[in-house]
Write a protein that holds these residues in place. Structure first.
Motif, mmCIF file in Angstrom:
data_model
loop_
_atom_site.group_PDB
_atom_site.id
_atom_site.type_symbol
_atom_site.label_atom_id
_atom_site.label_comp_id
_atom_site.label_asym_id
_atom_site.label_seq_id
_atom_site.Cartn_x
_atom_site.Cartn_y
_atom_site.Cartn_z
ATOM 1 N N SER A 107 -11.560 4.500 -9.729
ATOM 2 C CA SER A 107 -11.252 5.807 -9.204
ATOM 3 C C SER A 107 -9.979 6.537 -9.512
ATOM 4 C CB SER A 107 -11.923 6.219 -7.782
ATOM 5 O OG SER A 107 -10.727 5.250 -6.964
ATOM 6 N N THR A 108 -9.774 7.707 -9.370
ATOM 7 C CA THR A 108 -8.544 8.423 -9.579
ATOM 8 C C THR A 108 -7.934 8.603 -7.943
ATOM 9 O OG1 THR A 108 -8.715 9.748 -11.236
ATOM 10 C CG2 THR A 108 -7.178 10.365 -9.956
ATOM 11 N N PHE A 109 -6.708 7.716 -7.396
ATOM 12 C CA PHE A 109 -6.090 7.703 -6.455
ATOM 13 C C PHE A 109 -4.846 8.209 -6.202
ATOM 14 C CE2 PHE A 109 -4.452 5.553 -2.515
ATOM 15 C CZ PHE A 109 -5.534 5.215 -1.951
ATOM 16 N N LEU A 110 -4.698 9.032 -5.387
ATOM 17 C CA LEU A 110 -3.559 9.737 -5.161
ATOM 18 C C LEU A 110 -2.529 9.106 -4.146
ATOM 19 C CD1 LEU A 110 -1.277 12.005 -5.581
ATOM 20 C CD2 LEU A 110 -2.640 13.584 -3.941
ATOM 21 N N GLY A 111 -1.524 8.267 -4.570
ATOM 22 C CA GLY A 111 -0.898 7.377 -3.837
ATOM 23 C C GLY A 111 0.476 8.093 -3.354
ATOM 24 N N GLN A 112 1.244 7.089 -2.464
ATOM 25 C CA GLN A 112 2.243 7.578 -1.747
ATOM 26 C C GLN A 112 3.680 7.356 -2.670
ATOM 27 O OE1 GLN A 112 2.571 9.168 1.358
ATOM 28 N NE2 GLN A 112 0.225 9.392 1.971
ATOM 29 N N ARG A 113 4.826 7.446 -2.147
ATOM 30 C CA ARG A 113 6.195 7.160 -2.679
ATOM 31 C C ARG A 113 6.414 5.717 -2.901
ATOM 32 N NH1 ARG A 113 10.861 5.872 -0.882
ATOM 33 N NH2 ARG A 113 10.498 5.768 1.209
ATOM 34 N N VAL A 114 6.663 5.303 -4.228
ATOM 35 C CA VAL A 114 6.922 3.867 -4.306
ATOM 36 C C VAL A 114 7.950 3.691 -3.487
ATOM 37 C CG1 VAL A 114 7.803 2.343 -6.409
ATOM 38 C CG2 VAL A 114 6.398 4.448 -6.962
ATOM 39 N N GLY A 115 7.779 2.356 -3.019
ATOM 40 C CA GLY A 115 8.599 1.840 -2.070
ATOM 41 C C GLY A 115 8.764 1.909 -0.580
ATOM 42 N N GLY A 116 7.933 3.241 -0.226
ATOM 43 C CA GLY A 116 7.548 3.455 1.195
ATOM 44 C C GLY A 116 6.559 2.853 1.748
ATOM 45 N N MET A 117 6.611 2.689 3.131
ATOM 46 C CA MET A 117 5.595 1.951 3.709
ATOM 47 C C MET A 117 4.080 2.423 3.698
ATOM 48 S SD MET A 117 6.573 -0.715 5.353
ATOM 49 C CE MET A 117 5.090 -0.879 6.365
ATOM 50 N N PRO A 118 3.900 3.693 3.544
ATOM 51 C CA PRO A 118 2.531 3.973 3.390
ATOM 52 C C PRO A 118 1.994 3.361 1.884
ATOM 53 C CG PRO A 118 3.508 6.034 4.242
ATOM 54 C CD PRO A 118 4.572 4.792 3.681
ATOM 55 N N GLN A 119 3.048 3.457 0.896
ATOM 56 C CA GLN A 119 2.342 2.998 -0.458
ATOM 57 C C GLN A 119 2.376 1.298 -0.467
ATOM 58 O OE1 GLN A 119 1.178 4.398 -3.070
ATOM 59 N NE2 GLN A 119 0.788 2.516 -4.126
ATOM 60 N N MET A 120 3.306 0.769 0.291
ATOM 61 C CA MET A 120 3.140 -0.801 0.211
ATOM 62 C C MET A 120 2.130 -1.399 1.107
ATOM 63 S SD MET A 120 7.323 -1.889 0.146
ATOM 64 C CE MET A 120 7.512 -1.160 1.546
ATOM 65 N N VAL A 121 1.829 -0.679 2.228
ATOM 66 C CA VAL A 121 0.721 -1.072 2.929
ATOM 67 C C VAL A 121 -0.776 -1.020 2.172
ATOM 68 C CG1 VAL A 121 -0.626 -0.719 5.168
ATOM 69 C CG2 VAL A 121 1.882 -1.083 5.301
ATOM 70 N N GLY A 122 -0.646 0.331 1.632
ATOM 71 C CA GLY A 122 -1.965 0.889 0.864
ATOM 72 C C GLY A 122 -2.284 -0.300 -0.232
ATOM 73 N N GLU A 123 -1.122 -0.647 -0.973
ATOM 74 C CA GLU A 123 -1.216 -1.757 -1.817
ATOM 75 C C GLU A 123 -1.727 -2.978 -1.356
ATOM 76 O OE1 GLU A 123 1.519 -2.039 -5.075
ATOM 77 O OE2 GLU A 123 1.647 0.296 -5.263
#
Length: 330
Positions: A133-149
């Motif tokens: 799927s196409t997933f709109l992620g958060q800023r690299v290195g930020g908590m939302p993106q890291m937790v998401g990954e």
């Protein structure tokens, strides 16, 4: 002569009383920068609106920095005294060799605050359905993106190979980009997630906070030098936050929404209440300001899994619990 002496004594007494009252009414101004304006920070707004800071003799000057890098820059340049931002930023600063450490002294939120939102309803959703799927992620290195990954990997999904992961949108513009773009999924905070659901722009299908466990997602930080010079003020600040955390625990989502409404004037009170209830039900608001070692280790595991942990920073190097423990003890 006696009358004159008595009159002079009365004047002196009145002067002492006036000075004492003036001293008692003096407030210390704390310049506080929050990383973003978020319902996730409800206890902070409660502390301001319910007068808990005022009771401690503190006047809060609040500003929203709109980004972790901007928040930390403001703190390091002494543009603000205290920063409310993800604990990962203190590790980044430490890794850059800063002589004046950034100290985490009071935790506000203890889980991730984002929710997985889909463009279309997903009544039979399972995490594996995210693949391709196409997933709109958060800023690299930020908590939302890291937790998401981190969460995606727990479900055997490689975010960089199994998804069409988009990470080229600024944090503040992510909701709009999802609404108008082709992404099928996105991570959103409240109340945006619930607002999208009400307007038919998206559907909440999972919680990253429930999936990732306890982590020092947002904490209050100060430079070590500021702490050394203003320990009593920071103790008073922490006391106000602790009172607000207890107040949030003891009151309903509707009562909390009523208090913090001025910070979210464009959001309906019903949406605020339902969003607060969602955060309360999954334990996102910390019930006390203590950042414990297990949470710190979980943070480092999440950063390491995302390839963003620059070095292994010991808990005692960047976390100070002495003030919190004294506040709670008293």
């Amino acid at each position: 002569m006696v009358k004159r002496f008595g009159f002079a004594l009365l004047c002196c007494s009145l002067l002492i009383f006036t000075v004492a009252c003036s001293s008692a009414n003096e407030k210390t101004t704390i310049h506080l920068a929050e990383v973003t304006r978020s319902l996730f920070y409800a206890p902070q707004y409660v502390a301001i609106e319910q007068g808990f800071f005022e009771e401690q003799g503190i006047d809060i000057e609040l500003q929203t920095a709109w980004g972790g890098d901007k928040t930390m820059t403001a703190l390091l340049s002494e543009g603000v005294d205290v920063a409310l931002v993800g604990s990962e930023t203190s590790i980044y600063v430490h890794a850059q060799g800063s002589r004046d450490k950034v100290i985490n002294f009071a935790q506000l939120t203890q889980t991730d605050g984002t929710f997985l939102v889909a463009k279309e309803p997903k009544p039979d959703f399972t995490w594996e359905k995210l693949k391709d799927s196409t997933f709109l992620g958060q800023r690299v290195g930020g908590m939302p993106q890291m937790v998401g990954e981190y969460v995606l990997k727990q479900h055997d999904i490689d975010p960089h190979n199994d998804l069409n992961l988009l990470q080229n949108v600024d944090f503040a513009n992510i909701p709009g980009a999802f609404s108008s773009g082709d992404a099928e999924y996105v991570q959103l905070f409240e109340p945006t997630a619930s607002t999208f659901e009400k307007e038919g722009k998206g559907h909440i299908i999972a919680s990253f906070g429930e999936e990732s466990g306890h982590v020092p997602y947002t904490t209050f930080m100060i430079k070590e030098s500021f702490l050394n010079e203003n320990e009593e003020t920071i103790k008073d600040f922490t006391n106000a936050i602790y009172q607000a955390q207890q107040w949030v625990q003891e009151h309903s989502a509707e009562e909390i929404a009523e208090v913090i409404q001025p910070y979210f004037e464009d959001t309906e009170k019903e949406i605020l209440a339902s969003s607060i209830d969602r955060y309360k039900s999954q334990g996102s608001f910390a019930t006390d300001p203590i950042l414990d070692q297990e949470e710190w280790n979980n943070l480092k595991d999440i950063m390491d899994e995302a390839g963003e942990l620059p070095e292994d920073v010991p808990y005692d190097d960047l976390v100070n619990t002495t003030i919190v423990e004294e506040v709670i003890g008293n």
